[in-house]
Design a protein around this motif. Structure first.
Motif, PDB file in Angstrom:
ATOM      1  N   THR A 136      -2.495   2.377  -5.330  1.00  0.00           N
ATOM      2  CA  THR A 136      -2.539   1.431  -4.217  1.00  0.00           C
ATOM      3  C   THR A 136      -3.901   0.746  -4.145  1.00  0.00           C
ATOM      4  O   THR A 136      -4.904   1.372  -4.482  1.00  0.00           O
ATOM      5  N   PRO A 137      -3.979  -0.529  -3.779  1.00  0.00           N
ATOM      6  CA  PRO A 137      -2.854  -1.409  -3.457  1.00  0.00           C
ATOM      7  C   PRO A 137      -2.201  -1.979  -4.708  1.00  0.00           C
ATOM      8  O   PRO A 137      -2.775  -1.907  -5.801  1.00  0.00           O
ATOM      9  N   GLN A 138      -1.014  -2.549  -4.531  1.00  0.00           N
ATOM     10  CA  GLN A 138      -0.311  -3.210  -5.619  1.00  0.00           C
ATOM     11  C   GLN A 138       0.085  -4.599  -5.164  1.00  0.00           C
ATOM     12  O   GLN A 138       0.537  -4.801  -4.038  1.00  0.00           O
ATOM     13  N   GLU A 179       0.846  -1.188   0.000  1.00  0.00           N
ATOM     14  CA  GLU A 179       0.000   0.000   0.000  1.00  0.00           C
ATOM     15  C   GLU A 179       0.883   1.239   0.000  1.00  0.00           C
ATOM     16  O   GLU A 179       1.974   1.234   0.576  1.00  0.00           O
ATOM     17  N   VAL A 180       0.381   2.294  -0.620  1.00  0.00           N
ATOM     18  CA  VAL A 180       1.069   3.578  -0.611  1.00  0.00           C
ATOM     19  C   VAL A 180       0.182   4.602   0.067  1.00  0.00           C
ATOM     20  O   VAL A 180      -0.990   4.770  -0.307  1.00  0.00           O
ATOM     21  N   GLN A 194      -4.573   7.242   2.406  1.00  0.00           N
ATOM     22  CA  GLN A 194      -4.314   6.217   1.409  1.00  0.00           C
ATOM     23  C   GLN A 194      -4.158   6.864   0.046  1.00  0.00           C
ATOM     24  O   GLN A 194      -4.857   7.827  -0.296  1.00  0.00           O
TER      25      GLN A 194
END
Length: 348
Positions: free
Chosen positions: A97-99, A84-85, A91
């Motif tokens: 995100t997510p990757q 996650e970034v 978020q």
């Protein structure tokens, strides 16, 4: 710890493996890791609660990670993992995100800083309404996967003093504490509780290998960087560790941490609601009773017992294995835990 302009959060030690194999990341120092049981030695290399943090000076940064298929009998978990970034408390956008990182091979994460609403977010941060600086980029590593950092490309600088919360919540426990079945790194009860408390997170969850070992007790006691600690004890040893040995280990851990932490709060819980409760397994009550009695025997205000059944009363908040909390269950634990911590530890 900083490497190539990036801060490594919840990482205690690194090892450059050479020959294009990347940098191994460990949540505890090697001298502690090698004193733990064999499975925990592997679990210490998983990413639970770990983050790469930086300020982006250019348009983007590219972070490359490696993962190789490993022998899971040696303590490595998960056929896949999710990154996650976050940008500060927020978020990232859905295109960032997510990757997913599948088992084996290389994953490249392209990280960009959103400047939308930048002035609004800066104002909220300056007014004390946010816990993380909104310009700080946070790459959350998969909870249940060992990843190795390979390359960092782009103009980045390390986190500056004050960009993350000064208060820290340290957690120690099983896969439930590590975030197993939480779906996302940010979905663990530990992460959610830390967010509710406005603190940063130190996650020392060890999937299937939380054996309440003296080396871990000594390590937690010696760390001076946490304000609250949560210890989740019992679920990984109930099938093999005799009651007398479990009680001895719990007593050592609590006494050791208590002796070093009389000005810090420690919250100790036992087995969460699980299938053993509905099978009416008498053993689970005995393990819970050891934790409860040991805490109370210390007679120290800052060491608090919380029943695992109180934190997760509803079995419908479990996954189908009737052991690990579901995404809903993780949030329920976090809500109840944060409430209890505030009740005891925060000034009225």
């Amino acid at each position: 710890m900083v490497i190539q302009g990036v801060g490594l959060h919840n990482i205690a030690e690194i090892e450059e493996l050479g020959e294009g194999r990347g940098i191994q990341l460990s949540r505890v120092p090697a001298k502690v890791r090698l004193a733990l049981n064999e499975k925990a030695q592997g679990r210490a290399l998983l990413g639970a609660g770990s983050e790469l943090r930086f300020n982006l000076e250019g348009d983007e940064a590219i972070l490359t990670f490696l993962h190789e298929p490993l022998d899971r009998s040696a303590g490595f978990a998960g056929p896949k993992g999710v990154f996650e970034v976050y940008q500060g408390d927020y978020q990232g956008a859905y295109d960032t995100t997510p990757q997913l990182m599948a088992e084996g091979g290389e994953t490249r994460l392209v990280v960009r800083r959103s400047r939308k609403h930048e002035q609004l977010l800066r104002r909220r941060y300056d007014e004390g309404l946010l816990t993380f600086d909104p310009s700080l980029l946070r790459v959350m590593l998969p909870n249940d996967l060992q990843v190795r950092l390979h390359r960092i490309e782009g103009a980045v600088t390390p986190p500056r003093r004050g960009q993350a919360p000064a208060g820290r919540l340290l957690v120690y426990g099983s896969s439930i504490t590590a975030g197993g079945d939480a779906v996302l790194p940010s979905g663990s009860y530990a992460h959610a509780a830390a967010r509710r408390l406005g603190t940063d997170l130190i996650n020392l969850g060890f999937s299937g290998s939380c054996h309440v070992e003296p080396a871990m007790a000594d390590y937690i006691a010696a760390r001076g960087d946490w304000h609250y600690a949560v210890l989740e004890l019992g679920v990984n040893v109930i099938d093999f560790m005799p009651l007398a040995e479990f009680e001895q280990r719990v007593r050592y851990m609590l006494r050791t941490i208590a002796d070093s932490s009389r000005d810090r709060w420690v919250f100790c819980t036992d087995l969460f609601t699980c299938h053993r409760d509905y099978d009416r397994d008498p053993l689970i009550a005995e393990y819970r009773d050891i934790v409860r009695r040991t805490v109370r025997s210390l007679k120290q205000e800052t060491i608090v017992y919380i029943s695992g059944r109180e934190l997760l009363p509803d079995d419908r908040a479990l996954t189908i294995d009737l052991l690990h909390p579901s995404a809903e269950g993780m949030q329920e634990i976090a809500r109840r835990l944060a409430r209890r911590i505030r009740l005891h530890a925060e000034p009225q």
